[in-house]
Design a protein around this motif. Structure first.
Motif, mmCIF file in Angstrom:
data_model
loop_
_atom_site.group_PDB
_atom_site.id
_atom_site.type_symbol
_atom_site.label_atom_id
_atom_site.label_comp_id
_atom_site.label_asym_id
_atom_site.label_seq_id
_atom_site.Cartn_x
_atom_site.Cartn_y
_atom_site.Cartn_z
ATOM 1 N N TYR A 145 6.100 4.013 4.599
ATOM 2 C CA TYR A 145 6.828 3.831 5.859
ATOM 3 C C TYR A 145 8.251 3.339 5.614
ATOM 4 C CZ TYR A 145 2.450 4.425 8.417
ATOM 5 O OH TYR A 145 1.289 4.939 8.954
ATOM 6 N N THR A 160 9.302 4.193 11.689
ATOM 7 C CA THR A 160 8.346 3.371 12.439
ATOM 8 C C THR A 160 8.839 1.939 12.653
ATOM 9 O OG1 THR A 160 7.154 2.853 10.383
ATOM 10 C CG2 THR A 160 6.379 4.738 11.684
ATOM 11 N N PRO A 192 3.046 1.502 13.037
ATOM 12 C CA PRO A 192 3.129 2.699 12.179
ATOM 13 C C PRO A 192 1.895 3.577 12.249
ATOM 14 C CG PRO A 192 3.973 0.796 11.015
ATOM 15 C CD PRO A 192 3.357 0.278 12.291
#
Length: 341
Positions: A145, A160, A192
């Motif tokens: 992420y 995210t 996320p």
């Protein structure tokens, strides 16, 4: 600034950026421009070719990680006979544990960029180790992420770090902002998975198994209180804690400016792997934490003109009380990448 016109006072240190009109609080700021860090990185490399010498791993990181992990585990053991609701337990979890686990959050952030060792595998293993006192396995998922956060800054549905429209609808008032600032660790942990799922890898499995075995061993040998201490430490590390303000300080829009990233150069960087040097970090993710001040000093004509935050604790206060800042105060772009994995 004349406050008689109900304008918010300036929250950031002055730079050369221009202020615009107040942002519409019912929506995010949608931009068509490219994120600023790639352009500035190329300009700095052209103006200062020696900047590449600052890149590379930092050997000190692994020793700091070991020290903080040992401190947290030692304190968890010492508190095994202390009631979790006692003032001593809660104060230790907030003041020491929250600071220590926040430091480990940012150690994992540093390791995610492969800046602790030259090779990738030792970095991944160190991240799993640093994750132990946090008590919740997240280092493997964070890596994917976070790298996307750098590559696709502000792109809706990919980055995210951006609040969702549901968060905007539910938390876009003073009470909502208090709730968000208090429980922001849960937003960063859970968002996320709802926005952009990841493929399960061997590193996700290893991170999960090692953490579960560690938690079980702690419970089996010392009882529940050491684990409660570590979990409380992680909660405080991402709640109303002075260091946790960096989560809001870094990419929220302030003072009616369209500046997407803000730095902070104050003393709390000593506890946080210099993550306050956030423009510098996004411009050069391969420069380790110990050399970010040198990067700023090398290119003052690029960084000294950018407004920055003079205080992390005041960021939380200003975020809550300033009507011109809220969940809506983020810059977004339409995603250029197919969301499917």
């Amino acid at each position: 600034m004349d406050l008689s016109r109900h304008e918010s006072p300036r929250r950031t240190s002055p730079g050369s950026a221009c202020e615009g009109p107040p942002q519409d609080p019912s929506d995010f700021l949608w931009l068509m421009t490219e994120e600023p860090h790639r352009t500035r990185r190329m300009a700095i490399i052209k103006a200062h070719p020696d900047v590449t010498r600052l890149m590379g791993h930092e050997p000190l990181t692994k020793y700091l990680v070991l020290a903080v992990v040992c401190v947290q585990l030692a304190l968890a053991v010492l508190l095994r006979h202390t009631h979790p609701l006692s003032p001593a337990f809660l104060l230790a979890a907030y003041a020491v544990g929250g600071t220590a686990n926040h430091n480990l959050f940012l150690a994992i952030h540093e390791i995610t960029h492969n800046l602790a060792f030259r090779a990738i595998v030792p970095n991944r293993l160190l991240a799993v180790f640093a994750n132990l006192p946090i008590a919740v396995p997240y280092s493997a998922a964070f890596k994917g992420y976070h790298i996307e956060h750098h590559k696709f800054l502000g792109q809706d549905g990919i980055d995210t770090d951006l609040p969702t429209r549901l968060e905007l609808l539910c938390l876009n008032n003073v009470l909502g902002k208090v709730f968000f600032a208090t429980f922001q660790i849960f937003f960063y942990a859970l968002r996320p998975g709802f926005v952009r799922s990841q493929r399960l890898t061997k590193w996700h499995i290893l991170n999960l198994l090692v953490q579960l075995l560690f938690n079980y061993a702690l419970l089996h040998t010392l009882g529940p209180r050491p684990l409660i201490y570590l979990l409380l430490s992680s909660f405080f590390a991402g709640s109303l804690h002075p260091c946790a303000a960096h989560f809001i300080a870094e990419h929220y829009l302030w003072d009616r400016m369209h500046q997407e990233t803000f730095s902070y150069y104050g003393p709390l960087n000593l506890l946080a792997y210099n993550v306050g040097y956030h423009n510098e970090h996004h411009d050069f993710p391969s420069v380790p934490w110990t050399r970010l001040p040198a990067l700023r000093a090398l290119a003052p004509e690029f960084y000294d003109v950018l407004p920055s935050h003079p205080s992390w604790p005041m960021v939380i206060v200003n975020f809550i009380r300033d009507k011109e800042v809220g969940i809506f105060a983020r810059a977004k772009r339409r995603a250029k990448l197919d969301k499917s994995h």
